[in-house]
Write a protein that holds these residues in place. Structure first.
Motif, PDB file in Angstrom:
ATOM      1  N   ALA A  54      20.301  16.706 -24.129  1.00 20.66           N
ATOM      2  CA  ALA A  54      19.435  16.185 -25.187  1.00 20.66           C
ATOM      3  C   ALA A  54      19.745  14.722 -25.455  1.00 20.66           C
ATOM      4  O   ALA A  54      18.845  13.901 -25.665  1.00 20.66           O
ATOM      5  CB  ALA A  54      19.607  16.998 -26.465  1.00 20.66           C
ATOM      6  N   LEU A  55      21.028  14.388 -25.431  1.00 27.23           N
ATOM      7  CA  LEU A  55      21.453  13.011 -25.703  1.00 27.23           C
ATOM      8  C   LEU A  55      20.907  12.069 -24.636  1.00 27.23           C
ATOM      9  O   LEU A  55      20.304  11.039 -24.947  1.00 27.23           O
ATOM     10  CB  LEU A  55      22.978  12.960 -25.745  1.00 27.23           C
ATOM     11  CG  LEU A  55      23.651  11.652 -26.159  1.00 27.23           C
ATOM     12  CD1 LEU A  55      24.966  11.966 -26.861  1.00 27.23           C
ATOM     13  CD2 LEU A  55      23.918  10.745 -24.990  1.00 27.23           C
ATOM     14  N   GLY A  80      26.226   3.967 -31.956  1.00 25.82           N
ATOM     15  CA  GLY A  80      27.029   4.381 -33.109  1.00 25.82           C
ATOM     16  C   GLY A  80      26.501   5.649 -33.749  1.00 25.82           C
ATOM     17  O   GLY A  80      27.177   6.674 -33.787  1.00 25.82           O
ATOM     18  N   PRO A  81      25.250   5.630 -34.253  1.00 25.97           N
ATOM     19  CA  PRO A  81      24.696   6.830 -34.879  1.00 25.97           C
ATOM     20  C   PRO A  81      24.554   7.990 -33.898  1.00 25.97           C
ATOM     21  O   PRO A  81      24.592   9.153 -34.305  1.00 25.97           O
ATOM     22  CB  PRO A  81      23.325   6.394 -35.388  1.00 25.97           C
ATOM     23  CG  PRO A  81      23.163   4.962 -35.082  1.00 25.97           C
ATOM     24  CD  PRO A  81      24.343   4.479 -34.337  1.00 25.97           C
ATOM     25  N   VAL A  82      24.389   7.685 -32.616  1.00 26.09           N
ATOM     26  CA  VAL A  82      24.178   8.736 -31.619  1.00 26.09           C
ATOM     27  C   VAL A  82      25.379   9.674 -31.544  1.00 26.09           C
ATOM     28  O   VAL A  82      25.237  10.894 -31.455  1.00 26.09           O
ATOM     29  CB  VAL A  82      23.886   8.102 -30.241  1.00 26.09           C
ATOM     30  CG1 VAL A  82      24.029   9.120 -29.135  1.00 26.09           C
ATOM     31  CG2 VAL A  82      22.501   7.500 -30.230  1.00 26.09           C
ATOM     32  N   LEU A  86      18.417  12.511 -22.532  1.00 32.29           N
ATOM     33  CA  LEU A  86      16.960  12.454 -22.615  1.00 32.29           C
ATOM     34  C   LEU A  86      16.505  11.646 -23.831  1.00 32.29           C
ATOM     35  O   LEU A  86      15.667  10.742 -23.728  1.00 32.29           O
ATOM     36  CB  LEU A  86      16.405  13.884 -22.691  1.00 32.29           C
ATOM     37  CG  LEU A  86      14.897  14.029 -22.619  1.00 32.29           C
ATOM     38  CD1 LEU A  86      14.393  13.639 -21.248  1.00 32.29           C
ATOM     39  CD2 LEU A  86      14.488  15.455 -22.964  1.00 32.29           C
ATOM     40  N   GLY A  87      17.102  11.974 -24.981  1.00 31.90           N
ATOM     41  CA  GLY A  87      16.684  11.325 -26.224  1.00 31.90           C
ATOM     42  C   GLY A  87      17.002   9.845 -26.246  1.00 31.90           C
ATOM     43  O   GLY A  87      16.162   9.028 -26.625  1.00 31.90           O
ATOM     44  N   VAL A  88      18.209   9.485 -25.829  1.00 33.23           N
ATOM     45  CA  VAL A  88      18.594   8.075 -25.844  1.00 33.23           C
ATOM     46  C   VAL A  88      17.715   7.296 -24.870  1.00 33.23           C
ATOM     47  O   VAL A  88      17.223   6.210 -25.197  1.00 33.23           O
ATOM     48  CB  VAL A  88      20.090   7.911 -25.498  1.00 33.23           C
ATOM     49  CG1 VAL A  88      20.435   6.452 -25.253  1.00 33.23           C
ATOM     50  CG2 VAL A  88      20.956   8.458 -26.622  1.00 33.23           C
ATOM     51  N   ALA A  89      17.487   7.849 -23.686  1.00 33.21           N
ATOM     52  CA  ALA A  89      16.671   7.140 -22.699  1.00 33.21           C
ATOM     53  C   ALA A  89      15.256   6.943 -23.228  1.00 33.21           C
ATOM     54  O   ALA A  89      14.725   5.828 -23.217  1.00 33.21           O
ATOM     55  CB  ALA A  89      16.651   7.909 -21.379  1.00 33.21           C
ATOM     56  N   LEU A  90      14.649   8.014 -23.747  1.00 32.71           N
ATOM     57  CA  LEU A  90      13.275   7.897 -24.242  1.00 32.71           C
ATOM     58  C   LEU A  90      13.203   6.985 -25.462  1.00 32.71           C
ATOM     59  O   LEU A  90      12.261   6.212 -25.615  1.00 32.71           O
ATOM     60  CB  LEU A  90      12.710   9.280 -24.565  1.00 32.71           C
ATOM     61  CG  LEU A  90      12.372  10.133 -23.340  1.00 32.71           C
ATOM     62  CD1 LEU A  90      11.892  11.514 -23.762  1.00 32.71           C
ATOM     63  CD2 LEU A  90      11.311   9.450 -22.497  1.00 32.71           C
ATOM     64  N   GLY A  91      14.211   7.072 -26.328  1.00 30.64           N
ATOM     65  CA  GLY A  91      14.237   6.216 -27.514  1.00 30.64           C
ATOM     66  C   GLY A  91      14.338   4.747 -27.130  1.00 30.64           C
ATOM     67  O   GLY A  91      13.655   3.891 -27.693  1.00 30.64           O
ATOM     68  N   LEU A  92      15.202   4.441 -26.161  1.00 29.51           N
ATOM     69  CA  LEU A  92      15.356   3.056 -25.703  1.00 29.51           C
ATOM     70  C   LEU A  92      14.051   2.551 -25.082  1.00 29.51           C
ATOM     71  O   LEU A  92      13.595   1.449 -25.398  1.00 29.51           O
ATOM     72  CB  LEU A  92      16.465   2.976 -24.656  1.00 29.51           C
ATOM     73  CG  LEU A  92      17.903   2.779 -25.145  1.00 29.51           C
ATOM     74  CD1 LEU A  92      18.860   2.812 -23.971  1.00 29.51           C
ATOM     75  CD2 LEU A  92      18.052   1.473 -25.906  1.00 29.51           C
ATOM     76  N   VAL A  93      13.469   3.391 -24.230  1.00 30.39           N
ATOM     77  CA  VAL A  93      12.229   2.979 -23.568  1.00 30.39           C
ATOM     78  C   VAL A  93      11.145   2.736 -24.614  1.00 30.39           C
ATOM     79  O   VAL A  93      10.445   1.719 -24.590  1.00 30.39           O
ATOM     80  CB  VAL A  93      11.776   4.054 -22.551  1.00 30.39           C
ATOM     81  CG1 VAL A  93      10.356   3.779 -22.088  1.00 30.39           C
ATOM     82  CG2 VAL A  93      12.721   4.076 -21.363  1.00 30.39           C
ATOM     83  N   ALA A  94      11.025   3.674 -25.568  1.00 32.80           N
ATOM     84  CA  ALA A  94       9.990   3.540 -26.596  1.00 32.80           C
ATOM     85  C   ALA A  94      10.197   2.268 -27.404  1.00 32.80           C
ATOM     86  O   ALA A  94       9.268   1.484 -27.596  1.00 32.80           O
ATOM     87  CB  ALA A  94       9.988   4.760 -27.506  1.00 32.80           C
ATOM     88  N   GLY A  95      11.426   2.056 -27.870  1.00 36.06           N
ATOM     89  CA  GLY A  95      11.697   0.904 -28.723  1.00 36.06           C
ATOM     90  C   GLY A  95      11.593  -0.419 -27.982  1.00 36.06           C
ATOM     91  O   GLY A  95      11.168  -1.418 -28.541  1.00 36.06           O
TER      92      GLY A  95
END
Ligand code: ADP
Ligand code: SF4
Ligand code: MG
Lengths: 317, 361
Positions: A119-120, A234-236, A122-131
């Motif tokens: 999940a981490l 950090g928050p991750v 996937l989530g971090v990658a998608l979050g970075l790409v989105a942002g």
């Protein structure tokens, strides 16, 4: 200035990493909080014994040769009929409850950790790409996340589990049960990572240090991995810790509902489900001890997550 | 226009920002599209080795010029030539990066311009690594140490994180990082305006020393005329996305031509030890108009004491007058002779000794 520019200057030695860590604020804030220390001890015992199960557990519950049906549903040692051989009693098949708990925790943790890691990532990658990329890509990722978030995690896991079960042949289902479980728990957790990371990315990408890197000529890929990633992690870490507790609980729930790990390969949730059938007949220890174990594990991991959140957030100090 | 010694040449640079409401809102509430004309036709050249300053009130487009130059913004129109090469034509990374290395930038906010999670050594080494300017790790460490000493920090500072430094020290780290790429051209966007007044002078002196040591060409951006007077060879005055006057620094401070320049120089905070905050005060009376909807004609006319009907209708272009370039109808028509200034009540026009003696930093 001119001769200054040419003078050779010795580079200083670097500080050892360990020294820097031991001097750090993190360790200091840890020692100051007795609740955190207690949680760490409990988590260490539970997780440590699970990892070292073959050496720590008094019996091997998977070794059918050592299991004796004659010993089924023995009570814990302090009750009449109990024995030191089975400190927490035995289950309906004569397996040592303590040993099944230790081995079961192993599976619960395995599913939980792998699910959170997946999940981490996937989530971090998608979050970075989105942002970072914004526009239509961002909109699409975040809409999917919104939809995902409006379903409870259990429902999503049940859905994926159900699809996997109908699509896959019967004989492989038991084998791949654990992977199905990991994927379903991971898919129900990535949104938290993606949302947080996207939020931090939106803030960080406009800061001047990112622009400085662009002016220097750093490749976008390296800006994202080298500059953005460390600043959004950090928050991750905090989310990961708290999500570990949630993931273990989701796994337990699914196994309890019978769509998780089978009784031949029992996780804590499976143990509670199996024990549940014997509650009425008075053999309460089969369900209760895995339950307590699970509660202690969840509680201690959550407390550690809370501490980490506070310790890493300078504003709360 | 093309001067042989020009390192940077900007021709009719425009940069509009789309600030329209979202499409749905535009449709439902019949709101029009809107653009901020941050730059609306800016042309100037920077000669090799000189420091060219851009001054003007906050929001007039100074940073936008800087960002277009270093490639952070894509110009909406116009040309930027660096050493004769059109930057807009550099679409491929392989050709763009070696050229971009030759121009570096120092940012305004020393607290935001350094990655908080990186050690100073890694920050300063980033251009070295990116452009492959050093071979071994030892060579890299030695070069970083050398750079830190050049900005008057100590080599041991490489081990620390940015938050362990003061604003002035951080700006030194920024300068070291910019120098690491061995640039020829340095863009400094308000490099001292976030710093304490006492620290500003140190940083300015350091930059002046480094500039002569490495023969740097600089674009120096500031809203503080006193600072500009200290460092610049030539000055461009900006108002609402356009240049209104370009002149040699000495001339600009001694004989400002454009009414806006005169106003700016009139209101330079005087050296006044009691009133240390004077440097912060709003330099010019009157509202800065909205760049979404700039006034027609000369954008300065609502604030200009010399405005007439022509000023309200026709936009003045930069023309040569008295050795400077000025965009003002009154100057062009001779209504406003530069000579008239020396006898007027403009203290900024009392000759060289005037501003230099009185300027507060
Ligand atoms: N990214 C952006 N989006 C929208 N408007 C912008 C953006 N950047 C700058 N502007 C606008 O352009 C104008 C010029 O800004 P800027 O170049 O930062 O001015 P200065 O540096 O002189 O203070 C301002 O009105 C500002 O609001
Ligand atoms: S053109 Fe007219 S309004 Fe503009 S500065 Fe000159 S005199 Fe003033
Ligand atoms: Mg600015």
């Amino acid at each position: 200035m001119a001769e200054l520019a040419r003078a050779p200057i010795a580079a200083p030695r670097r500080l050892p990493r360990l020294r820097r860590f031991l001097d750090g604020d993190l360790l200091w804030s840890f020692r100051r909080s007795p609740v955190t220390v207690g949680a760490a001890v409990v988590a260490f015992v539970i997780i440590g014994s699970a990892i070292a199960a073959p050496w720590v557990a008094p019996h091997n519950p998977y070794d059918l040769a050592s299991v004796n049906l004659m010993d089924a549903t023995d009570p814990p040692v302090w009750l009449h009929g109990g024995s030191w051989a089975y400190v927490l009693g035995t289950d309906n098949q004569g397996r040592d409850v303590l040993s099944t708990i230790i081995y079961g925790t192993r599976l619960s943790l395995l599913v939980g950790v792998l699910a959170v890691v997946a999940a981490l990532i996937l989530g971090v990658a998608l979050g970075l790409v989105a942002g970072w990329s914004g526009g239509i890509v961002e909109t699409m990722i975040m809409r999917v996340a919104d939809v995902q978030l409006s379903f409870p995690a259990i429902l999503i896991a049940l859905l994926i589990d159900g699809v996997a079960r109908t699509m896959l042949p019967h004989n492989v289902q038991a084998e791949i049960a654990i992977y199905v479980l990991i994927v379903s728990v991971a898919l129900s957790n990535w949104v938290h990572f993606a949302r947080t990371v996207r939020g931090s990315t939106l803030v960080e990408r406009n800061k001047e240090y990112i622009q400085a890197a662009r002016v220097i000529g750093v490749r976008p890929w390296r800006i994202v991995t080298g500059h953005l990633l460390p600043n959004v992690l950090g928050p991750v870490l905090v989310i990961a810790t708290i999500n570990l507790a949630t993931a273990i609980l989701t796994e337990a729930t699914l196994s309890f509902l019978g769509v998780g790990l089978p009784p031949t390969q029992p996780s804590l949730g499976t143990l509670i489900r199996v024990g549940n059938d014997y509650l009425m007949s008075g053999d309460w220890w089969i369900a209760l001890f895995p339950g307590i174990w699970l509660a202690l594990l969840i509680l201690s991991v959550n407390l550690l997550g809370d501490w980490l959140r506070d310790a890493l957030n300078p504003k709360l100090r | 226009m093309a001067e042989p010694q020009a390192l940077v040449e900007i021709r009719d640079l425009k940069r509009y920002f789309d600030v329209s409401p979202p499409p749905l809102e535009r449709l439902l509430q019949r709101k029009p599209r809107a653009w901020v004309k941050a730059l609306d036709g800016v042309s100037f050249t920077i000669r090799r080795g000189e420091t060219f300053a851009l001054v003007g009130e906050s929001g007039c487009g100074k940073s936008t010029v800087a960002r277009c130059l270093v490639g952070l913004y894509r110009p909406s129109a116009g040309k930027i030539l660096f050493d004769g090469i059109d930057l807009a034509g550099l679409n491929r990374r392989k050709t763009a990066v070696p050229l971009r290395r030759r121009m570096q930038m120092i940012f305004q906010d020393p607290y935001a311009s350094l990655n908080p999670r990186w050690r100073v050594r890694r920050i300063v080494a980033e251009p070295l690594v990116t452009h492959g300017l050093v071979g071994s790790r030892a060579e890299r460490d030695a070069r970083v140490a050398e750079l830190l000493v050049q900005v008057r920090l100590s080599p041991e500072d490489g081990d620390k994180f940015p938050h362990e430094f003061s604003g002035g020290q951080r700006q030194r780290i920024s300068i070291a990082r910019a120098l690491a790429a061995r640039p020829e051209f340095l863009v400094c966007d308000e490099p001292t305006s976030a710093l304490d007044v006492s620290v500003q002078a140190q940083i300015l002196n350091l930059m002046k020393d480094l500039q002569s040591a490495f023969r740097l060409t600089c674009l120096f951006i500031s809203h503080n005329l006193a600072v500009v007077y200290q460092v610049s060879d030539r000055v461009g005055v900006m108002y609402l996305g356009r240049l209104v006057e370009i002149a040699a620094a000495e001339q600009l401070f001694a004989r400002p031509l454009h009414p806006y320049t005169r106003l700016l120089i009139d209101t330079i905070p005087r050296l006044d030890p009691v009133d240390g905050a004077a440097a912060e005060r709003e330099p010019v009376a009157g509202e800065v108009p909205n760049p979404i909807d700039p006034p027609p004609g000369c954008a300065f006319h609502p604030r200009c004491p010399f405005a007439d009907a022509r000023c309200r209708a026709e936009r003045p272009e930069l023309i040569e007058a008295d050795g400077a370039l000025v965009a003002c109808h009154a100057v062009a028509e001779g209504r406003l002779a530069p000579a008239a200034l020396t006898t007027s009540s403009h203290p900024g026009a009392t000759g060289r000794a005037g501003p230099s003696g009185k300027l507060a930093l």
